[in-house]
Design a protein around this motif. Structure first.
Motif, PDB file in Angstrom:
ATOM      1  N   THR A 397       0.831  -1.205   0.000  1.00  0.00           N
ATOM      2  CA  THR A 397       0.000   0.000   0.000  1.00  0.00           C
ATOM      3  C   THR A 397       0.865   1.254   0.000  1.00  0.00           C
ATOM      4  OG1 THR A 397      -0.120   0.039   2.423  1.00  0.00           O
ATOM      5  CG2 THR A 397      -1.886  -1.115   1.253  1.00  0.00           C
ATOM      6  N   ILE A 398       0.279   2.320  -0.545  1.00  0.00           N
ATOM      7  CA  ILE A 398       0.860   3.667  -0.516  1.00  0.00           C
ATOM      8  C   ILE A 398      -0.119   4.546   0.250  1.00  0.00           C
ATOM      9  CG2 ILE A 398       1.586   5.649  -1.907  1.00  0.00           C
ATOM     10  CD1 ILE A 398       3.311   3.276  -2.461  1.00  0.00           C
ATOM     11  N   THR A 399       0.345   5.199   1.320  1.00  0.00           N
ATOM     12  CA  THR A 399      -0.533   6.066   2.111  1.00  0.00           C
ATOM     13  C   THR A 399       0.184   7.367   2.453  1.00  0.00           C
ATOM     14  OG1 THR A 399       0.168   4.928   4.131  1.00  0.00           O
ATOM     15  CG2 THR A 399      -1.897   4.195   3.121  1.00  0.00           C
ATOM     16  N   LEU A 400      -0.592   8.389   2.747  1.00  0.00           N
ATOM     17  CA  LEU A 400      -0.027   9.685   3.118  1.00  0.00           C
ATOM     18  C   LEU A 400       0.494   9.670   4.544  1.00  0.00           C
ATOM     19  CD1 LEU A 400      -2.739  12.145   1.699  1.00  0.00           C
ATOM     20  CD2 LEU A 400      -0.533  11.550   0.653  1.00  0.00           C
ATOM     21  N   THR A 401       1.448  10.548   4.806  1.00  0.00           N
ATOM     22  CA  THR A 401       1.896  10.780   6.179  1.00  0.00           C
ATOM     23  C   THR A 401       1.419  12.133   6.692  1.00  0.00           C
ATOM     24  OG1 THR A 401       4.001  11.732   5.430  1.00  0.00           O
ATOM     25  CG2 THR A 401       3.944   9.355   5.832  1.00  0.00           C
TER      26      THR A 401
END
Length: 564
Positions: A397-401
């Motif tokens: 997965t790719i998620t925002l910080t």
């Protein structure tokens, strides 16, 4: 204009003068904005700019491509970890013994095609037929894609009118005068039952696998990047503007329509409007990041970061895939290896399990030592035969910080999370050892450096400890028709008119082999679709060369195109 003509000082001066004039004229509004000058974005920008009646803006966050490390095929590894590399790093993973895997990605004109190993791999027949099945669009199927490859390529090998083309924009050739080590590897593969082929992108990519010398994107001893072959020859045209060091920070979305982008340029944020469409070609990490920053993605994630929702698409950033190799397999050479071509001249695709229908392993012969060293020999006297997964089951997965576009993205790659991936890679290591330690490669083998005769848990531990990316990230904004799909068969973002994606993020699953060539196909396919849609919108007929997409989800985009 031919490529040779673009090499003249007069043409270069004309490009510089024209681009300076374009920038001085202002950056307020264009017909089309293409974000990212990599292997797909360069293609889309070129094809759009071929119509002199439209204006095109190509934005690239990185710098230029003028460097020996780009043009000289022997120096490609010098770009990794430098200014031409985004330098992404995945989160530490228990599946890799707690390691954080570096994930290089091209940053600059040409994107990955300016820093990669220049291997041209078409993708297996079943990859493209899978795309067609997922989208319900025969235009993504193998037969359609073959036609695109014939138009793209300027093939310099044995004629194959069915599968290879001549006279296209992009030169492709078999590695010239390969090192004897490469041909020895092919003989070694044949000795263990892997058939050899003259062309890895011919019939070999339609069956159960084989071994061959690599196709490379090299002409006259110089790298052929997608940018240099597609975009640079038209940079003197008044309808094309190319900006480097231009970081796209947000898509301008108004009433479910993309109206342009916000760009960080010269330390200032400016807004540029698109009269017709905006195309994202930022790669499988930055494309989902920009979508999320712009309010397109999972509503719960956006809410956590205080980002206003533009469209709930839970698939944004999901389905992350990558080819992973066991990078520690190495052998000592009796004498130093004099590098040739791209130093990766031979490969094989094979099945880790005989019951599989298609190859799930690709091994690459690497004629430079990397991290493999015999304690009793100089580093330059070793080579590798590296097995990698081309059909990984693991998904990340790719998620925002955070909500700030300059904050880093969180990448949970989940490499080797699926036990089947570990088992397949273990079998791949065993196969590579059998070939490398066989009679055919004996003249080049002074002894195995690693992994040695490991079995069971020890060999699995070696695989997890030496696993590394092959830099083929994909899948994070996949096309399809299910609830996790982000784009439709025509690469239009669901729910947001005038916004399309063209890069590896749209792949439902990562293609078999190196991804540069499939990304060129994705760019060409989008350009064809956009041309057909424009014609259809003007005539009142929806032009399409495959099966119809979901009408309800497509209508807002077609209406917007009609106004354009």
């Amino acid at each position: 204009m031919t490529h040779d003509e673009t090499l003249s000082p007069a043409f270069a001066a004309g490009v510089v003068a024209n681009q300076a004039e374009r920038r001085a004229a202002g950056l307020r509004e264009f017909d089309y904005i293409v974000c990212g000058a990599g292997s797909s974005g360069s293609v889309v920008a070129r094809r759009l700019a071929e119509n002199p009646a439209v204006t095109v803006l190509l934005l690239e966050a990185g710098g230029d491509d003028v460097a020996a490390s780009v043009s000289d095929p022997l120096l490609w590894q010098a770009n990794l970890g430098g200014a031409r590399d985004w330098g992404f790093v995945a989160e530490p993973s228990p599946h890799l013994n707690g390691r954080a895997m570096p994930l290089s990605m091209g940053k600059g004109l040409g994107g990955g095609s300016s820093i990669n190993a220049m291997m041209w791999s078409r993708g297996h027949q079943t990859d493209w037929d899978h795309f067609a099945q997922e989208t319900g669009d025969a235009g993504w199927g193998y037969q359609s894609v073959l036609g695109m490859y014939r138009r793209i390529e300027d093939w310099q090998g044995a004629p194959d009118p069915l599968r290879r083309g001549r006279g296209g924009l992009f030169p492709v050739e078999t590695a010239k005068d390969p090192h004897p080590l490469a041909t020895a590897m092919l003989h070694g593969a044949a000795d263990v039952g892997i058939p050899t082929f003259a062309d890895p992108n011919g019939a070999m990519m339609e069956g159960s696998g084989g071994a061959a010398l690599c196709n490379v994107a090299i002409r006259g001893g110089t790298r052929s990047s997608i940018f240099r072959r597609y975009v640079y020859p038209v940079m003197a045209q008044p309808n094309l503007t190319v900006l480097t060091h231009a970081l796209v920070t947000r898509i301008l979305i108004e009433r479910c329509q993309a109206r342009g982008v916000e760009v960080l340029l010269d330390n200032q944020r400016i807004q540029v409007r698109a009269r017709c469409e905006t195309i994202l070609s930022l790669g499988a990490i930055n494309t989902p990041k920009l979508l999320l920053q712009s309010g397109v993605g999972d509503a719960a994630q956006l809410r956590r970061h205080g980002i206003a929702l533009a469209e709930h698409l839970p698939g944004v950033g999901q389905n992350f895939q990558d080819h992973v190799m066991a990078a520690g397999c190495g052998w000592a050479s009796p004498e130093p290896l004099v590098p040739r071509n791209n130093q990766c001249e031979a490969t094989f695709f094979w099945k880790s399990d005989a019951q599989l229908d298609t190859p799930d392993i690709q091994a690459i012969l690497v004629e430079l030592p990397g991290g493999v060293q015999d304690p009793g020999a100089p580093l330059a006297e070793s080579w590798k035969l590296l097995p990698g997964l081309v059909r990984p089951k693991s998904r990340g997965t790719i998620t925002l910080t955070g909500c700030d576009p300059l904050q880093p993205i969180r990448i949970e790659a989940q490499a080797l999370a699926d036990p089947d991936d570990v088992a397949a890679l273990v079998r791949g290591v065993t196969l590579c050892r059998e070939i490398a330690n066989g009679a055919a490669m004996a003249p080049f083998n002074r002894g195995e450096v690693a992994p040695g005769n490991l079995t069971g848990a020890a060999l699995e531990a070696f695989v997890r400890e030496s696993a590394a990316t092959v830099w083929h990230q994909a899948g994070t904004a996949k096309m399809g028709r299910d609830a996790m799909s982000v784009v439709d068969a025509e690469l239009r973002v669901y729910g947001i008119a005038n916004l399309r994606i063209a890069d590896a993020s749209i792949m439902p699953r990562v293609t078999t082999g190196n991804t540069m060539a499939p990304c060129v196909v994705i760019g060409e396919r989008l350009a064809m679709l956009m041309t057909a849609t424009r014609v259809g919108a003007r005539s009142g007929v929806h032009a399409h060369d495959g099966l119809p997409a979901d009408e309800e989800r497509s209508r807002p985009v077609e209406d917007a195109l009609g106004r354009c």
